[in-house]
Design a protein around this motif. Structure first.
Motif, PDB file in Angstrom:
ATOM      1  N   LEU A 216       0.830  -1.205   0.000  1.00  0.00           N
ATOM      2  CA  LEU A 216       0.000   0.000   0.000  1.00  0.00           C
ATOM      3  C   LEU A 216       0.863   1.252   0.000  1.00  0.00           C
ATOM      4  O   LEU A 216       0.516   2.255  -0.634  1.00  0.00           O
ATOM      5  CB  LEU A 216      -0.937   0.006   1.213  1.00  0.00           C
ATOM      6  N   CYS A 221      -0.805   4.792  -0.389  1.00  0.00           N
ATOM      7  CA  CYS A 221      -1.888   4.572   0.572  1.00  0.00           C
ATOM      8  C   CYS A 221      -1.209   4.372   1.920  1.00  0.00           C
ATOM      9  O   CYS A 221      -0.719   3.287   2.224  1.00  0.00           O
ATOM     10  CB  CYS A 221      -2.715   3.348   0.176  1.00  0.00           C
ATOM     11  N   ASP A 226      -6.511   6.780   4.191  1.00  0.00           N
ATOM     12  CA  ASP A 226      -6.255   6.598   2.760  1.00  0.00           C
ATOM     13  C   ASP A 226      -6.883   5.304   2.256  1.00  0.00           C
ATOM     14  O   ASP A 226      -7.438   5.262   1.143  1.00  0.00           O
ATOM     15  CB  ASP A 226      -4.750   6.549   2.499  1.00  0.00           C
ATOM     16  N   MET A 227      -6.800   4.258   3.066  1.00  0.00           N
ATOM     17  CA  MET A 227      -7.327   2.967   2.656  1.00  0.00           C
ATOM     18  C   MET A 227      -8.839   3.022   2.474  1.00  0.00           C
ATOM     19  O   MET A 227      -9.382   2.572   1.456  1.00  0.00           O
ATOM     20  CB  MET A 227      -6.976   1.893   3.696  1.00  0.00           C
ATOM     21  N   GLY A 230      -9.696   4.944  -0.545  1.00  0.00           N
ATOM     22  CA  GLY A 230      -9.402   4.165  -1.740  1.00  0.00           C
ATOM     23  C   GLY A 230     -10.488   3.140  -2.042  1.00  0.00           C
ATOM     24  O   GLY A 230     -10.859   2.936  -3.202  1.00  0.00           O
TER      25      GLY A 230
END
Length: 234
Positions: A216, A221, A226-227, A230
């Motif tokens: 990641l 990420c 962020d994850m 995403g």
């Protein structure tokens, strides 16, 4: 009428055990009040402390009587697995487990008879976890059982952040369709051992976590925030 959160535990314990149970409920509720779940969203994944765990159960439906029979977990910081900080316990089953479950997990009814009750094991597990983020492979299974047990035993919601490893797979390698733990381990060159033993499955998942934290990062990420963003965009 005032509702007694320990109603379902009374009648099964002595006065001393009820006192201990009340202390456990108080401890867990205080832990929940002090959890800073939102803060973990912004911690870099390379620095985030997590507990990767797995449970073995007698089936898939806790609301239909299926039970937790073992819990295994290990702590990880970023991509570093803390081998010396693991947790494992069998859980006493309220009814005899089937031959199929014995063969799948290697857990026998004789071992179940000697195991501590779920109320004790779950309390010890939460003491081990504290306020850390939880991680599991296809986490809905674990979430359903922990939610059910937390409410049944403590009349309290399950409030820990629980990250599903499938989120990491989807962001890092969206072109793949990795589903089972075996598939994910084989793809990433992780030797498979001890399947369907809660601690060994937790360790396999911890190895995957450590690999995907790095994958990641290469996709920029860098945090749980962020994850989740995403996944939403995907």
């Amino acid at each position: 009428m005032t509702f007694d959160p320990l109603f379902f535990m009374k009648g099964k314990f002595s006065a001393n055990q009820r006192g201990q149970s009340q202390q456990q409920v108080a401890y867990l509720r205080q832990l929940q009040r002090e959890m800073r779940v939102e803060e973990t969203l912004h911690v870099p994944l390379t620095e985030l402390n997590v507990v990767v765990f797995d449970i073995e159960t007698t089936g898939f439906y806790p609301d239909q009587g299926d039970q937790i029979i073992s819990i295994g977990a290990i702590k990880v910081k970023g991509d570093t697995i803390k081998e010396e900080e693991s947790f494992y316990s069998l859980v006493k089953s309220e009814k005899k487990i089937s031959k199929e479950i014995e063969e799948l997990t290697g857990i026998t009814n004789e071992e179940m008879n000697e195991a501590p009750p779920l109320s004790e094991v779950l309390f010890q597990f939460f003491q081990y976890v504290q306020d850390l983020t939880l991680v599991a492979h296809h986490a809905n299974h674990e979430k359903n059982f922990l939610q059910h047990a937390s409410w049944k035993l403590y009349r309290s919601s399950f409030k820990h952040r629980l990250v599903d490893m499938s989120f990491l797979y989807r962001i890092a390698e969206p072109e793949l369709n990795l589903i089972t733990l075996d598939e994910c381990c084989n793809y990433n060159g992780i030797p498979i051992y001890g399947r369907h033993h809660a601690l060994y499955d937790a360790k396999l998942t911890a190895n995957l976590w450590s690999i995907y934290v790095e994958k990641l990062a290469r996709k920029n990420c860098l945090s749980l925030k962020d994850m989740y963003e995403g996944i939403t965009k995907g």
